[in-house]
Design a protein around this motif. Structure first.
Motif, mmCIF file in Angstrom:
data_model
loop_
_atom_site.group_PDB
_atom_site.id
_atom_site.type_symbol
_atom_site.label_atom_id
_atom_site.label_comp_id
_atom_site.label_asym_id
_atom_site.label_seq_id
_atom_site.Cartn_x
_atom_site.Cartn_y
_atom_site.Cartn_z
ATOM 1 N N VAL A 64 0.833 -1.198 0.000
ATOM 2 C CA VAL A 64 0.000 0.000 0.000
ATOM 3 C C VAL A 64 0.872 1.253 0.000
ATOM 4 N N LEU A 65 2.019 1.208 0.603
ATOM 5 C CA LEU A 65 2.882 2.392 0.733
ATOM 6 C C LEU A 65 3.303 3.000 -0.606
ATOM 7 N N PRO A 66 3.758 2.188 -1.602
ATOM 8 C CA PRO A 66 4.106 2.821 -2.879
ATOM 9 C C PRO A 66 2.914 3.486 -3.559
ATOM 10 N N PHE A 67 1.743 2.883 -3.423
ATOM 11 C CA PHE A 67 0.553 3.486 -4.037
ATOM 12 C C PHE A 67 0.139 4.758 -3.299
ATOM 13 N N ALA A 68 0.324 4.770 -1.993
ATOM 14 C CA ALA A 68 0.047 5.991 -1.221
ATOM 15 C C ALA A 68 1.006 7.098 -1.642
ATOM 16 N N ALA A 69 2.268 6.738 -1.847
ATOM 17 C CA ALA A 69 3.250 7.730 -2.310
ATOM 18 C C ALA A 69 2.866 8.254 -3.688
ATOM 19 N N LEU A 70 2.436 7.361 -4.588
ATOM 20 C CA LEU A 70 2.003 7.773 -5.927
ATOM 21 C C LEU A 70 0.790 8.706 -5.822
ATOM 22 N N GLU A 71 -0.134 8.379 -4.940
ATOM 23 C CA GLU A 71 -1.311 9.228 -4.753
ATOM 24 C C GLU A 71 -0.914 10.617 -4.253
ATOM 25 N N LEU A 72 0.043 10.681 -3.341
ATOM 26 C CA LEU A 72 0.506 11.975 -2.845
ATOM 27 C C LEU A 72 1.168 12.801 -3.946
ATOM 28 N N VAL A 73 1.919 12.141 -4.824
ATOM 29 C CA VAL A 73 2.536 12.847 -5.952
ATOM 30 C C VAL A 73 1.453 13.443 -6.847
ATOM 31 N N VAL A 74 0.417 12.663 -7.125
ATOM 32 C CA VAL A 74 -0.677 13.154 -7.972
ATOM 33 C C VAL A 74 -1.390 14.322 -7.294
ATOM 34 N N VAL A 75 -1.619 14.216 -5.991
ATOM 35 C CA VAL A 75 -2.277 15.312 -5.263
ATOM 36 C C VAL A 75 -1.400 16.565 -5.281
ATOM 37 N N VAL A 76 -0.098 16.405 -5.108
ATOM 38 C CA VAL A 76 0.814 17.550 -5.157
ATOM 39 C C VAL A 76 0.754 18.210 -6.535
ATOM 40 N N LEU A 77 0.756 17.397 -7.592
ATOM 41 C CA LEU A 77 0.672 17.956 -8.947
ATOM 42 C C LEU A 77 -0.648 18.695 -9.159
ATOM 43 N N ALA A 78 -1.750 18.143 -8.663
ATOM 44 C CA ALA A 78 -3.052 18.803 -8.806
ATOM 45 C C ALA A 78 -3.079 20.129 -8.045
ATOM 46 N N PHE A 79 -2.554 20.129 -6.837
ATOM 47 C CA PHE A 79 -2.513 21.368 -6.052
ATOM 48 C C PHE A 79 -1.597 22.394 -6.724
ATOM 49 N N ALA A 80 -0.490 21.947 -7.288
ATOM 50 C CA ALA A 80 0.423 22.869 -7.981
ATOM 51 C C ALA A 80 -0.266 23.480 -9.196
ATOM 52 N N TRP A 81 -1.012 22.672 -9.933
ATOM 53 C CA TRP A 81 -1.729 23.188 -11.102
ATOM 54 C C TRP A 81 -2.774 24.210 -10.673
ATOM 55 N N MET A 82 -3.501 23.891 -9.599
ATOM 56 C CA MET A 82 -4.510 24.835 -9.112
ATOM 57 C C MET A 82 -3.863 26.142 -8.643
ATOM 58 N N ALA A 83 -2.742 26.030 -7.947
ATOM 59 C CA ALA A 83 -2.057 27.230 -7.472
ATOM 60 C C ALA A 83 -1.548 28.065 -8.638
ATOM 61 N N ARG A 84 -1.074 27.401 -9.687
ATOM 62 C CA ARG A 84 -0.555 28.108 -10.857
ATOM 63 C C ARG A 84 -1.639 28.933 -11.534
ATOM 64 N N HIS A 85 -2.867 28.427 -11.520
ATOM 65 C CA HIS A 85 -3.956 29.111 -12.219
ATOM 66 C C HIS A 85 -4.917 29.836 -11.281
ATOM 67 N N ALA A 86 -4.595 29.899 -10.004
ATOM 68 C CA ALA A 86 -5.479 30.560 -9.040
ATOM 69 C C ALA A 86 -5.615 32.056 -9.321
ATOM 70 N N ALA A 87 -4.596 32.656 -9.890
ATOM 71 C CA ALA A 87 -4.627 34.105 -10.148
ATOM 72 C C ALA A 87 -4.988 34.431 -11.602
ATOM 73 N N ASP A 88 -5.469 33.454 -12.357
ATOM 74 C CA ASP A 88 -5.877 33.728 -13.733
ATOM 75 C C ASP A 88 -6.968 34.793 -13.738
ATOM 76 N N ARG A 89 -6.850 35.724 -14.684
ATOM 77 C CA ARG A 89 -7.833 36.803 -14.758
ATOM 78 C C ARG A 89 -7.716 37.517 -16.096
ATOM 79 N N GLU A 90 -8.729 38.305 -16.380
ATOM 80 C CA GLU A 90 -8.725 39.208 -17.529
ATOM 81 C C GLU A 90 -8.996 40.605 -16.983
ATOM 82 N N VAL A 91 -8.179 41.551 -17.407
ATOM 83 C CA VAL A 91 -8.358 42.928 -16.969
ATOM 84 C C VAL A 91 -8.592 43.780 -18.213
ATOM 85 N N LEU A 92 -9.733 44.449 -18.242
ATOM 86 C CA LEU A 92 -10.079 45.334 -19.346
ATOM 87 C C LEU A 92 -10.089 46.754 -18.802
#
Length: 176
Positions: A64-92
């Motif tokens: 179970v441990l390697p799969f838990a580690a893989l799951e944490l990597v995926v969660v980290v990548l998802a959080f990083a993607w969300m953080a990268r696009h958290a400030a997306d905006r359009e200013v007119l």
């Protein structure tokens, strides 16, 4: 109509605000969590994964441990993607001479200047289409971070602001 605080209002609200040089629309992504809340959510999710994996590992299911580690990597990548696009905006920003459109997507920012006298606003044709701003052969679509139900309102506000010369909103007319 223009309210006392310099915002355009009709019906249930406004998207644009009066600025020192004209009008400004800041169209942001709808973020439900603050960066601190994202961090807490990440830590809690990671702790839950590690607790479950540790429990099963203690019971003898060590694989179970390697799969838990893989799951944490995926969660980290998802959080990083969300953080990268958290400030997306359009200013007119509309001033006396031009409509300036700045689109922020992740680390990139694209800027377009459309001459005010030549800008035509094309409201969205359907629920999933954006507001098109056209000046000659140049077209820019905006409203990606605006709920589809408010895109027509954005188009009306832009049309009014472009047609306005003195910055005083009409008391009757096309806001209906």
């Amino acid at each position: 109509m223009q309210q006392g605080d310099g915002t355009l209002a009709h019906g249930g609200g406004c998207l644009g605000q009066r600025s020192a040089h004209g009008w400004r629309w800041c169209l942001r992504r709808n973020g439900a969590l603050t960066p601190r809340q994202w961090t807490v959510a990440f830590v809690l999710a990671g702790a839950a994964v590690l607790a479950v994996a540790g429990l099963f590992a203690a019971l003898g299911a060590v694989l179970v441990l390697p799969f838990a580690a893989l799951e944490l990597v995926v969660v980290v990548l998802a959080f990083a993607w969300m953080a990268r696009h958290a400030a997306d905006r359009e200013v007119l920003e509309l001033d006396a001479e031009a409509l300036h459109v700045a689109r922020h997507c992740g680390p990139r920012c694209t800027r377009v200047r459309l001459p005010r006298a030549r800008v035509r606003v094309h409201p969205p044709g359907g629920a999933q289409t954006l507001v098109a701003l056209q000046a000659g052969t140049q077209t820019v679509e905006v409203g990606e971070h605006v709920p589809p139900v408010l895109r027509r309102q954005l188009a009306r506000e832009l049309q009014w602001a472009l047609a306005s010369t003195g910055g005083v909103a009409p008391t009757t007319g096309h806001w209906g």
